[in-house]
Motif scaffolding. Structure first.
Motif, short mmCIF file in Angstrom:
data_model
loop_
_atom_site.label_atom_id
_atom_site.label_comp_id
_atom_site.label_asym_id
_atom_site.label_seq_id
_atom_site.Cartn_x
_atom_site.Cartn_y
_atom_site.Cartn_z
N TYR A 131 6.90 49.10 -48.30
CA TYR A 131 7.71 48.15 -49.07
C TYR A 131 7.39 46.72 -48.66
CZ TYR A 131 10.62 51.64 -51.26
OH TYR A 131 11.08 52.66 -52.04
N TYR A 132 7.18 45.88 -49.64
CA TYR A 132 7.02 44.45 -49.41
C TYR A 132 8.36 43.79 -49.64
CZ TYR A 132 1.98 44.84 -49.11
OH TYR A 132 0.72 45.16 -48.69
N HIS A 133 8.71 42.87 -48.76
CA HIS A 133 9.98 42.17 -48.86
C HIS A 133 9.71 40.75 -49.30
CE1 HIS A 133 12.21 45.40 -46.82
NE2 HIS A 133 11.01 45.64 -46.29
N ILE A 134 10.31 40.37 -50.41
CA ILE A 134 10.10 39.03 -50.95
C ILE A 134 11.38 38.23 -50.76
CG2 ILE A 134 9.57 37.69 -53.05
CD1 ILE A 134 8.40 41.26 -52.84
N HIS A 135 11.23 37.11 -50.07
CA HIS A 135 12.39 36.24 -49.79
C HIS A 135 12.24 34.94 -50.57
CE1 HIS A 135 13.51 38.56 -46.11
NE2 HIS A 135 12.21 38.83 -46.13
N ILE A 136 13.30 34.53 -51.24
CA ILE A 136 13.28 33.25 -51.95
C ILE A 136 14.49 32.45 -51.48
CG2 ILE A 136 13.31 32.13 -54.23
CD1 ILE A 136 12.33 35.01 -55.27
N THR A 137 14.22 31.28 -50.92
CA THR A 137 15.29 30.46 -50.33
C THR A 137 15.48 29.16 -51.08
OG1 THR A 137 14.66 31.36 -48.18
CG2 THR A 137 16.14 29.48 -48.15
N ASN A 138 16.73 28.78 -51.23
CA ASN A 138 17.05 27.49 -51.83
C ASN A 138 16.97 26.41 -50.75
OD1 ASN A 138 18.20 25.21 -52.91
ND2 ASN A 138 20.08 26.18 -53.61
N ASP A 139 15.89 25.62 -50.79
CA ASP A 139 15.76 24.48 -49.88
C ASP A 139 15.72 23.18 -50.67
OD1 ASP A 139 15.63 25.88 -47.35
OD2 ASP A 139 13.63 26.56 -47.91
N LEU A 140 16.47 23.15 -51.77
CA LEU A 140 16.50 21.98 -52.65
C LEU A 140 17.30 20.84 -52.02
CD1 LEU A 140 17.13 23.80 -56.05
CD2 LEU A 140 15.07 22.52 -55.43
N PRO A 141 17.00 19.59 -52.40
CA PRO A 141 17.76 18.48 -51.86
C PRO A 141 19.16 18.39 -52.51
CG PRO A 141 16.11 17.69 -53.42
CD PRO A 141 15.92 19.18 -53.32
N SER A 142 20.01 17.63 -51.87
CA SER A 142 21.35 17.27 -52.35
C SER A 142 22.18 18.43 -52.90
CB SER A 142 21.26 16.12 -53.39
OG SER A 142 20.48 16.52 -54.50
N ASN A 143 22.20 19.51 -52.12
CA ASN A 143 23.06 20.65 -52.43
C ASN A 143 22.95 21.22 -53.84
OD1 ASN A 143 24.29 21.04 -49.89
ND2 ASN A 143 25.62 19.27 -50.27
N SER A 144 21.75 21.12 -54.42
CA SER A 144 21.58 21.66 -55.78
C SER A 144 21.68 23.18 -55.77
CB SER A 144 20.20 21.28 -56.33
OG SER A 144 20.05 19.89 -56.39
N ILE A 145 22.32 23.69 -56.80
CA ILE A 145 22.40 25.14 -56.98
C ILE A 145 21.09 25.60 -57.61
CG2 ILE A 145 23.57 26.98 -58.26
CD1 ILE A 145 25.35 25.92 -56.10
N LEU A 146 20.55 26.67 -57.10
CA LEU A 146 19.33 27.24 -57.65
C LEU A 146 19.68 28.51 -58.43
CD1 LEU A 146 16.17 27.42 -57.74
CD2 LEU A 146 16.35 28.79 -55.67
#
Ligand SMILES: *[C@@H]1O[C@H](CO)[C@@H](O)[C@H](O)[C@H]1NC(C)=O
Length: 141
Positions: free
Chosen positions: A34-49
């Motif tokens: 199994y491959y584990h794919i991680h996606i993180t919100n590192d956007l500026p100014s508290n933006s919702i992703l």
């Protein structure tokens, strides 16, 4: 001579079947990884992703990530190595698709850290890392 044929042909077939089964076992071994794919919100100014990943057969649904939150999914690689997940990301006025996982691109490069592909969604693009320390902007906005 007839005996030899009767004996030899079934033997040959048995050997061939045994070999093809043996090779299938080898390719199935890879399929159980199994491959584990991680996606993180590192956007500026508290933006919702807003994130939505799917493949041809699996829809992972839409999720909203707040700052530093991460979304993880796992997948195997199919026997034809055509496994492909598209992810759609939206924040403020920007949006785009990127390939969250593509077997031919990621099978080897994501082996480094326990079969993990890491994505960091930032103000200037979507960054990839296979070791969680060096990051490259693979999808500039
Ligand atoms: C990557 O590093 C961060 C910060 O140290 C940590 O919180 C996170 O769990 C790590 N991710 C993976 C997939 O190892």
């Amino acid at each position: 001579m007839a005996n030899l044929k009767e004996f030899f042909l079934p033997l040959l077939l048995t050997v061939l079947i045994f070999y093809s089964l043996a090779f299938d076992v080898v390719s199935e071994d890879r399929m159980f990884i199994y491959y584990h794919i991680h996606i993180t919100n590192d956007l500026p100014s508290n933006s919702i992703l807003v994130l939505h990943c799917k493949s041809k057969n699996r829809d992972l649904g839409q999720t909203s990530l707040s700052l530093r939150q991460d979304f993880t999914f796992k997948t195997e690689i199919n026997a034809w190595r055509t496994t492909l997940f598209f992810c759609h990301v939206t924040w403020d006025v920007k949006q785009r698709y990127f390939e969250g996982f593509r077997a031919t691109r990621d099978e080897y490069r994501c082996k480094k850290l326990q079969h993990s592909c890491m994505w960091s969604v930032r103000g200037d693009g979507i960054y990839f890392s296979n070791d969680n320390s060096t990051w490259t902007n693979e999808y500039p906005w």
